[in-house]
Design an enzyme around this catalytic site. Structure first.
Site, mmCIF file in Angstrom:
data_model
loop_
_atom_site.group_PDB
_atom_site.id
_atom_site.type_symbol
_atom_site.label_atom_id
_atom_site.label_comp_id
_atom_site.label_asym_id
_atom_site.label_seq_id
_atom_site.Cartn_x
_atom_site.Cartn_y
_atom_site.Cartn_z
ATOM 1 N N HIS A 226 -10.241 -5.356 -3.243
ATOM 2 C CA HIS A 226 -8.914 -5.661 -2.702
ATOM 3 C C HIS A 226 -9.024 -6.057 -1.239
ATOM 4 C CE1 HIS A 226 -9.724 -1.325 -2.423
ATOM 5 N NE2 HIS A 226 -9.094 -1.363 -1.249
ATOM 6 N N LEU A 227 -8.117 -6.936 -0.860
ATOM 7 C CA LEU A 227 -8.024 -7.401 0.519
ATOM 8 C C LEU A 227 -6.808 -6.713 1.138
ATOM 9 C CD1 LEU A 227 -9.059 -9.529 2.603
ATOM 10 C CD2 LEU A 227 -7.536 -11.182 1.527
ATOM 11 N N HIS A 228 -7.045 -5.938 2.209
ATOM 12 C CA HIS A 228 -5.925 -5.351 2.942
ATOM 13 C C HIS A 228 -5.340 -6.426 3.841
ATOM 14 C CE1 HIS A 228 -6.872 -0.952 2.278
ATOM 15 N NE2 HIS A 228 -8.078 -1.448 2.080
ATOM 16 N N ASP B 177 0.861 -1.187 0.000
ATOM 17 C CA ASP B 177 0.000 0.000 0.000
ATOM 18 C C ASP B 177 0.900 1.242 0.000
ATOM 19 O OD1 ASP B 177 -3.215 0.543 1.043
ATOM 20 O OD2 ASP B 177 -1.776 2.210 1.096
ATOM 21 N N ILE B 178 0.517 2.213 -0.794
ATOM 22 C CA ILE B 178 1.309 3.436 -0.950
ATOM 23 C C ILE B 178 1.293 4.293 0.330
ATOM 24 C CG2 ILE B 178 -0.475 5.000 -1.872
ATOM 25 C CD1 ILE B 178 1.524 5.591 -4.183
ATOM 26 N N ASN C 182 -12.860 -3.147 2.620
ATOM 27 C CA ASN C 182 -13.797 -2.029 2.681
ATOM 28 C C ASN C 182 -14.732 -2.149 1.482
ATOM 29 O OD1 ASN C 182 -12.498 -0.917 4.952
ATOM 30 N ND2 ASN C 182 -11.008 0.121 3.651
ATOM 31 N N GLY D 184 -16.059 2.768 3.449
ATOM 32 C CA GLY D 184 -14.732 3.385 3.403
ATOM 33 C C GLY D 184 -13.913 3.008 2.185
ATOM 34 N N GLN D 185 -14.555 2.403 1.185
ATOM 35 C CA GLN D 185 -13.803 2.018 -0.025
ATOM 36 C C GLN D 185 -13.493 3.247 -0.863
ATOM 37 O OE1 GLN D 185 -15.739 -0.975 -2.428
ATOM 38 N NE2 GLN D 185 -13.946 -1.252 -3.750
#
Ligand code: AMP
Ligand code: ZN
Length: 111
Positions: free
Chosen positions: A100-102, A31-32, A87, A93-94
């Site tokens: 995507h899976l955090h 993640d950036i 999310n 909160g997306q």
């Protein structure tokens, strides 16, 4: 593939990313803006907007996403557990509308 989707662009190597895992159907990259010591995004290469947009046709890819997470985290040296977050939708909160899976580990807040 959706041209304007930033995660599709990462899948197609049109945008740079710190890729940590790749298979036929999945891609994982850092993640950036990490929210933990290790913060990985694991995505299907197929463009699915969100969990709300996923259908039974996608069940195999969703299972693969969950089941590959341990391999992805082991690949970056995390073997003692991690948090998974999805999310879904604006209310969830997306911000990026490619499912995507955090995967989060290290210095996690408790809740
Ligand atoms: P979400 O709020 O669940 O949609 O999460 C989107 C995540 O994507 C956020 O944690 C962002 O920091 C991350 N993100 C956005 N753009 C990029 C990018 N180009 N490379 C890596 N991570 C990104
Ligand atoms: Zn996409």
């Amino acid at each position: 593939m959706k041209d304007e989707c930033i995660f599709c662009q990462i899948v197609n190597k049109k945008l740079p990313a710190d890729i940590v895992f790749e298979s036929d159907n999945l891609l994982a990259f850092r993640d950036i803006a990490p929210k933990a010591q290790h913060h990985i995004l694991l995505i299907p290469k197929l463009h699915i907007e969100s969990l709300q947009h996923a259908s039974i046709k996608e069940q195999a890819i969703l299972a693969e996403l969950m089941l590959c997470s341990k391999e992805v985290m082991a690949g970056i040296g995390v073997t003692n557990g991690y948090r998974t977050v999805i999310n879904t939708g604006k209310g969830g909160g997306q911000e990026v509308f490619h499912l995507h899976l955090h995967l989060l580990a290290g210095n996690l807040p408790t809740y």
